[in-house]
Each structure stands twice: as structure tokens, then as C-alpha cells.
Design a protein around this motif. Structure first.
Motif, PDB file in Angstrom:
ATOM      1  N   GLU A  10       0.845  -1.196   0.000  1.00 32.51           N
ATOM      2  CA  GLU A  10       0.000   0.000   0.000  1.00 32.51           C
ATOM      3  C   GLU A  10       0.876   1.240   0.000  1.00 32.51           C
ATOM      4  O   GLU A  10       1.958   1.266   0.600  1.00 32.51           O
ATOM      5  CB  GLU A  10      -0.894   0.036   1.247  1.00 32.51           C
ATOM      6  CG  GLU A  10      -1.944  -1.047   1.304  1.00 32.51           C
ATOM      7  CD  GLU A  10      -2.897  -0.844   2.462  1.00 32.51           C
ATOM      8  OE1 GLU A  10      -3.256  -1.833   3.123  1.00 32.51           O
ATOM      9  OE2 GLU A  10      -3.298   0.310   2.711  1.00 32.51           O
ATOM     10  N   SER A  12       0.327   5.835  -0.226  1.00 36.47           N
ATOM     11  CA  SER A  12      -0.585   6.966  -0.334  1.00 36.47           C
ATOM     12  C   SER A  12       0.204   8.198  -0.749  1.00 36.47           C
ATOM     13  O   SER A  12       1.417   8.285  -0.514  1.00 36.47           O
ATOM     14  CB  SER A  12      -1.318   7.208   0.981  1.00 36.47           C
ATOM     15  OG  SER A  12      -0.399   7.550   2.001  1.00 36.47           O
ATOM     16  N   THR A  87      -6.347   6.778  -7.829  1.00 33.25           N
ATOM     17  CA  THR A  87      -6.550   5.804  -6.748  1.00 33.25           C
ATOM     18  C   THR A  87      -6.944   4.467  -7.355  1.00 33.25           C
ATOM     19  O   THR A  87      -7.957   4.360  -8.053  1.00 33.25           O
ATOM     20  CB  THR A  87      -7.635   6.292  -5.784  1.00 33.25           C
ATOM     21  OG1 THR A  87      -7.142   7.442  -5.075  1.00 33.25           O
ATOM     22  CG2 THR A  87      -7.996   5.200  -4.779  1.00 33.25           C
ATOM     23  N   THR A 112      -3.482   5.109  -2.854  1.00 33.60           N
ATOM     24  CA  THR A 112      -4.567   6.015  -2.492  1.00 33.60           C
ATOM     25  C   THR A 112      -4.082   7.441  -2.660  1.00 33.60           C
ATOM     26  O   THR A 112      -3.031   7.809  -2.109  1.00 33.60           O
ATOM     27  CB  THR A 112      -5.014   5.793  -1.036  1.00 33.60           C
ATOM     28  OG1 THR A 112      -5.426   4.430  -0.879  1.00 33.60           O
ATOM     29  CG2 THR A 112      -6.165   6.718  -0.676  1.00 33.60           C
ATOM     30  N   ASN A 114      -4.869  11.186  -1.808  1.00 37.73           N
ATOM     31  CA  ASN A 114      -5.652  11.950  -0.830  1.00 37.73           C
ATOM     32  C   ASN A 114      -5.828  13.404  -1.260  1.00 37.73           C
ATOM     33  O   ASN A 114      -4.903  14.001  -1.804  1.00 37.73           O
ATOM     34  CB  ASN A 114      -4.967  11.907   0.532  1.00 37.73           C
ATOM     35  CG  ASN A 114      -4.853  10.500   1.069  1.00 37.73           C
ATOM     36  OD1 ASN A 114      -5.844   9.776   1.135  1.00 37.73           O
ATOM     37  ND2 ASN A 114      -3.652  10.098   1.450  1.00 37.73           N
TER      38      ASN A 114
END
Lengths: 115, 113
Positions: A10, A12, A87, A112, A114
Motif C-alpha cells: 500500500e 498513499s 486511486t 490512495t 488523498n
């Protein structure tokens, strides 16, 4: 056998910033292609970019570019000016050649973006 | 419409039942693939086919059967479904050239209860 490794499950990033996703692979072939696919929440798999191993120049598609290091067997994806629509799950993929053609995927990196 | 379509999109079945997932492509691509997608495992190849009547095992073939009597169709059958086969299944097609992309169906979410 070909293997593809994505070490970042993962990641971000803030909107408008740049992010790099890593991919390493192993092969005994001399010429080959590498791909990055994107899978948004819709589940549809979409080709983002491809790179031919014989080309020294890194492939670029708009905000997406790769850093291909053949000797290190590294194939990272750089996303510039990240957008909310980026995303998605990103998969590095490697097709084996010859008569035993098949496409091997890494485990994926969930990115992801943001606001 | 040209493309690759999978059916059904969602399926719930009971343990021990036989289930067939359908895949149809309109490009006449020689190669077709079945993958399963599970969290933490990415996409794993189940079976693939180089042409009609030619199929071969991928990384995780146990419990699955495929056939390819026509170039455009590549059904995947779970002979006796188990809970471990709960997954999202993707069909893909491609020309047998290293520089060409694979085209994917929308996926089938299969739940075995």
C-alpha cells in the motif's frame, strides 16, 4: 521461471504530488516487455504503460513514466501530478515469450490519492 | 460490441456444487487466460489456452477445468466448489506477442458458502 515482485502493498500520496511504485523481476530472457496495469475500484484492468527491454529510453505516457533499470531488473512506475482518479491497485506484469506465452503479475500496490 | 465479456458478474454457490464461469471475446485473439484475484496474492494464473483445443495449466489449476472448443469462448468450471475458491475471477485475451497488452473482462465475484 519468471517472477515479479512488488514490495509495497500500500502507498498513499497527496493530490498533485509525485509517487513511485516499485517492481522487480527475474528472467533469463534477453528481450522482453514489461507492463503496468491499473485496477480502479470498478475492477476493470487497464493498461497504463509498457516498456521494451531493448529500448534504453524510459517509456512515458502523459503523467505516467517508468524508470527501467535492466541490469538491476527493476521497473518502477512514476506518477506525476497525482489525481484522485489515480486511486487504484497497480500491477506490474511480465509476459514470457516463446511457445509458452503467458502473463505473470506481481501482487499489486494499492495506491490512495488523498485530497 | 467488440470486447471480452464474462458472465455472471456475481455468483453465490454452495460447497460441492459445480459452477461454470463463462468468457467470450470478439477479437479472435489466439490466447485466453483465467486468473483469480485474492487479497495479498495479486492475480494468479489458473489456466491458459494458446488456441482452440489447446489448454495448459497455470500456477493454481487444482479444482478447475477448462475447455476451448471455439476460439472465442473459454469457460472455467469448478467441478466441486470449495470455500477456498471464493475469489474474483478474471478472463483475459491477447495476441501471442510480447509487446501486446492483454484485455480483461469485468471479472466474476464468486462466493462459495
Amino acid at each position: 521461471a519468471q517472477t515479479v515482485t512488488q514490495s509495497q502493498p500500500e502507498m498513499s500520496v497527496q493530490e498533485a504530488e509525485t509517487v513511485t511504485l516499485s517492481c522487480t523481476y527475474d528472467t533469463s530472457e534477453s528481450n522482453y516487455y514489461l507492463f503496468w496495469y491499473k485496477q480502479p475500484p470498478s475492477r476493470q484492468m487497464i493498461l497504463v504503460i509498457r516498456q521494451e527491454a531493448y529500448k534504453q529510453q524510459n517509456a512515458t505516457e502523459n503523467r505516467f513514466s517508468v524508470n527501467f533499470q535492466k541490469a538491476a531488473k527493476s521497473f518502477s512506475l512514476k506518477i506525476s501530478d497525482s489525481q484522485l482518479g489515480d486511486t487504484a491497485m497497480y500491477f506490474c506484469a511480465f509476459p514470457s515469450g516463446g511457445s509458452n506465452y503467458k502473463l505473470t503479475f506481481g501482487k499489486g500496490t494499492l495506491l490512495t490519492v488523498n485530497p | 460490441d467488440a470486447g471480452i465479456t464474462q458472465s455472471p458478474r456475481y455468483k453465490i454457490t454452495e460447497t460441492g456444487r459445480q459452477v461454470t464461469l463463462m468468457c467470450h471475446q470478439t477479437w479472435s485473439h489466439s490466447y485466453m487466460f483465467w486468473y483469480r484475484q485474492d487479497l495479498g496474492h495479486g492475480l494468479r494464473l489458473i489456466y491458459y489456452s494458446a488456441a482452440a483445443d489447446i489448454t495448459d495449466k497455470g500456477e493454481v489449476p487444482d479444482g478447475y477445468v477448462v475447455s476451448r472448443s471455439k476460439t472465442e469462448n473459454f469457460p472455467l468450471t469448478l467441478e466441486s466448489a470449495t470455500r477456498s475458491q471464493t475469489s474474483v475471477y478474471f478472463c483475459a485475451s491477447s495476441e501471442a506477442q510480447m509487446n501486446t497488452e492483454a484485455f480483461f473482462g469485468q471479472g466474476t465475484r464468486l462466493t462459495v458458502v
